[in-house]
Scaffold this active site. Structure first.
Site, PDB file in Angstrom:
ATOM      1  N   LYS A 177      36.207 106.646  49.585  1.00  0.00           N
ATOM      2  CA  LYS A 177      37.037 106.176  50.702  1.00  0.00           C
ATOM      3  C   LYS A 177      38.335 105.608  50.141  1.00  0.00           C
ATOM      4  O   LYS A 177      38.319 104.623  49.401  1.00  0.00           O
ATOM      5  CB  LYS A 177      36.305 105.099  51.511  1.00  0.00           C
ATOM      6  CG  LYS A 177      37.221 104.448  52.555  1.00  0.00           C
ATOM      7  CD  LYS A 177      36.562 103.310  53.303  1.00  0.00           C
ATOM      8  CE  LYS A 177      37.635 102.486  54.020  1.00  0.00           C
ATOM      9  NZ  LYS A 177      37.067 101.345  54.760  1.00  0.00           N
ATOM     10  N   GLY A 206      38.116  97.561  63.001  1.00  0.00           N
ATOM     11  CA  GLY A 206      38.411  96.885  64.253  1.00  0.00           C
ATOM     12  C   GLY A 206      37.242  96.761  65.202  1.00  0.00           C
ATOM     13  O   GLY A 206      37.350  96.085  66.228  1.00  0.00           O
TER      14      GLY A 206
END
Lengths: 263, 73
Positions: free
Chosen positions: A105, A193
């Site tokens: 990632k 988020g």
């Protein structure tokens, strides 16, 4: 449709197939045993991990690998804390040597308080990593143009933020997330988020392939319960997406027939 | 003076470390009581492949980063 068909719904990234559409982070937990219990409850098969200096003053301290086995879970090394393309590439080369994994990632961030993805630096790092043989899942802004560029470079998954990292504000720009999904040929994940299970469900209903959650689970009052809630939320969102929601109407439409009423 | 008896001064993870004699990366990991299978080593900004730990001899002034995986999002 029988139960078997309902459940037969995994996703594939870089040629690897996964049943769970929830990826969980391993940071911010109060201890490693809670980390392990929450990840178990989440049903996740991929976990993100960070690369850091070993603590030379306490070399025998318990390690993540002792609690979250890399033979059971797919470790996805990240570049958290990297603010330049060079640092991100260097970090993932070390991760590859430590674990032998090419699937990574990438995130290159701008400074606080936004920690917003630095897209020029992210594009630079992605190109360098792909040239070096990495399979890059990339954290990015909710920008359909940047997302397409990353895909064209060869990134194996596009991971726009729903809201700033750790903010728990949910998907702030569903329109752009949907545009990214509509234009992508590789998996799209909402990466940051998520605040609660609803946010994960909402992201999945938009058509995301998977959702990545860390803070919302790790910092919940009960991380194990929240992990289970996220699992259910992701599954509910995916099922609803596949089922196809009804159109939004501007007027009432009765659920019971208006004929055959008693007089 | 025999090279193997020269003192070895390294910077490991930002900290100065002094050893009495020269050693390989494998010997350093052992001396630091780390698990060789769970770390990665960078020497002067170059990755040291795990398969070469027993052969790579360290030199005074080498700057080493030794990392492992921790929790992260």
């Amino acid at each position: 449709m029988d139960a078997h068909v309902i459940d037969e719904d995994g996703w594939t990234v870089a040629g690897r197939h996964f049943g769970s559409r929830l990826i969980v982070g391993t940071g911010k937990y109060k201890d490693l045993s809670t980390t392990a219990a929450a990840i178990e409850a989440s049903g996740a098969e991929i976990v993100t991990v960070a690369v850091r200096r070993v603590n030379l003053s306490d070399p025998k301290a318990p390690m993540l690998q002792d609690y979250v086995s890399p033979s059971r879970y797919t470790y996805l090394p990240n570049t958290a804390g990297c603010f330049t393309a060079g640092d991100a590439v260097r970090t993932l080369r070390l991760a590859r040597e430590a674990g032998g994994w090419n699937l990574v990632k990438l995130e290159v961030l701008g400074p606080p308080p936004t920690l917003y993805p630095d897209m020029p630096a992210t594009l630079e790092a992605a190109a360098a990593l792909i040239a070096d043989g990495f399979e890059v899942m990339v954290y990015c802004s909710d920008d359909p143009i940047a997302a397409k560029r990353l895909e064209e470079l060869g990134c194996v998954a596009i991971m726009p933020l729903g809201a700033p990292i750790g903010s728990g504000l949910g998907v702030q720009n569903p329109l752009m997330i949907q545009m990214i999904i509509a234009n992508a040929k590789v998996p799209v994940l909402v990466d940051a988020g998520v605040g609660t299970a609803f946010d994960a469900t909402f992201a999945m209903e938009l058509g995301c392939d998977a959702v990545l959650v860390n803070s919302a689970i790790a910092l919940a009052d009960n991380p194990v319960l929240m992990a289970r809630a996220m699992k259910a939320g992701v599954e509910a969102g995916r099922l609803a997406f596949r089922a196809g929601r009804i159109p939004r109407l501007g007027a009432a439409n009765p659920s019971s027939p208006l004929t055959g009423l008693i007089r | 003076m025999d090279a193997s008896t020269e003192p070895l001064n390294l910077i490991v993870n930002g900290e100065p470390r002094a050893f009495e004699s020269r050693m390989t990366v494998a010997a350093l990991i052992n001396a630091l009581e780390l698990d060789l299978r769970k770390v990665a080593v960078e020497r002067n900004r170059e990755i040291v492949p795990r398969s070469t730990y027993a052969q790579v001899a360290l030199s005074t002034g080498d700057i080493l980063e030794i990392v492992h995986f921790i929790g992260g999002g």
